[in-house]
Motif scaffolding. Structure first.
Motif, PDB file in Angstrom:
ATOM      1  N   LYS A   5       1.022  -1.189  -0.062  1.00  0.00           N
ATOM      2  CA  LYS A   5       0.144   0.011  -0.046  1.00  0.00           C
ATOM      3  C   LYS A   5       0.742   1.270   0.125  1.00  0.00           C
ATOM      4  O   LYS A   5       1.612   1.616   1.000  1.00  0.00           O
ATOM      5  N   ASN A   7       1.976   4.861   0.338  1.00  0.00           N
ATOM      6  CA  ASN A   7       1.917   5.906   1.482  1.00  0.00           C
ATOM      7  C   ASN A   7       2.762   7.162   1.146  1.00  0.00           C
ATOM      8  O   ASN A   7       3.794   7.415   1.491  1.00  0.00           O
ATOM      9  N   ASN A  32      -1.224  -3.390   8.367  1.00  0.00           N
ATOM     10  CA  ASN A  32      -2.064  -2.513   9.442  1.00  0.00           C
ATOM     11  C   ASN A  32      -1.626  -2.241  10.625  1.00  0.00           C
ATOM     12  O   ASN A  32      -2.450  -1.625  11.486  1.00  0.00           O
ATOM     13  N   SER A  33      -0.362  -2.874  11.029  1.00  0.00           N
ATOM     14  CA  SER A  33       0.107  -2.760  12.337  1.00  0.00           C
ATOM     15  C   SER A  33       1.270  -1.916  12.741  1.00  0.00           C
ATOM     16  O   SER A  33       1.544  -1.795  13.617  1.00  0.00           O
ATOM     17  N   ALA A  36       1.235   4.810  11.197  1.00  0.00           N
ATOM     18  CA  ALA A  36       0.772   5.432   9.855  1.00  0.00           C
ATOM     19  C   ALA A  36       1.678   6.018   9.101  1.00  0.00           C
ATOM     20  O   ALA A  36       1.464   6.117   7.896  1.00  0.00           O
TER      21      ALA A  36
END
Length: 258
Positions: A5, A7, A32-33, A36
């Motif tokens: 993904k 970013n 997802n861990s 961000a």
């Protein structure tokens, strides 16, 4: 390399190197861990995963050169390296290759591997006949049991595993200046191949900070204790990001045309 993904707002890029026989997909559950503001990039080695059609490499020097040179266009922001087992040594040598080109990671995370300057305590495996090779893989806990028990998958994986073990068992550590970035080392308490002393020996490979953590589990604590590992990794990455202005020695990627 793959980006599960993208970013564009990330402040730090984390390049992850898989274990022998592994590929980039093992890091997808991490997505997802992590913090961000960290962008995950999983290294895909030639002949593995999405690069299955490419020839396998059997020497550390050629593997490192292939990976490191492909990383250069992706070093436009601060970055860290994480490697498990075989990936620990490959990421370490990639960091040294980049250091020789005046590009430095802000941190190196090594996992499930003894320090590279330590001698192996076992005989080489990569030239063993198939039955003995598979038995040795099972004994060393160096390959997931689910893979070893899957006949069709093992037919596909054996050439890859043999090539990866050739990389590991023909690798000769050369004495060079320690890395200027901190190193964090992880290992499993039940790992039969990596003792706490072997993990602690990574301290000599850096001129900066060093820490090590022993987690529950065997060689594959990266899966069995993934939640704890990612919690510890997230804590360190968050601290690294908060200190990014301190890393003034980080250089821009070299010009590929030079």
């Amino acid at each position: 390399m793959t980006y599960p993904k993208r970013n564009s707002q990330a402040r730090l890029r984390l390049f992850c190197f898989p274990y022998a026989g592994g590929n980039s997909f093992i890091f997808r559950p991490w997505l997802n861990s992590l913090p961000a503001d960290v962008e995950l990039s999983a290294i895909e080695m030639p002949g593995h995963g999405t690069r299955m059609a490419e020839p396998l490499l059997t020497r550390m020097t050629e593997l490192v050169a292939a990976i490191a040179s492909s990383l250069l266009p992706h070093l436009d922001k601060p970055f860290a390296l994480f490697g498990h087992s075989m990936g620990a040594w490959v990421s370490f040598e990639v960091a040294r290759w980049l250091q020789a080109h005046h590009v430095y990671p802000v941190h190196l995370f090594v996992s499930g591997a003894r320090a590279p300057q330590l001698p192996s305590l076992r005989s080489p495996l990569h030239q063993l006949p198939e039955v003995e090779f598979v038995a040795a893989l099972r004994r060393l806990q160096g390959t997931p049991e689910a893979v070893l028990e899957h006949t069709e998958l093992m037919e596909l994986m054996l050439p890859i595993l043999r090539a990866d073990f050739t990389v590991l068992e023909t690798y000769i550590h050369s004495s060079q200046a320690p890395l200027p970035c901190p190193i964090t080392a992880f290992s499993g308490l039940q790992d039969v191949d990596v003792s706490p002393e072997m993990l602690q020996a990574w301290q000599t490979r850096t001129s900066a900070g060093f820490s090590h953590r022993m987690l529950p589990g065997d060689h594959f604590f990266i899966h069995s204790d993934q939640t704890l590992l990612l919690q510890l990794l997230t804590q360190e990455l968050t601290q690294i990001i908060s200190r990014l202005p301190e890393y003034a020695s980080l250089k821009s990627p070299p010009d590929l045309g030079s």
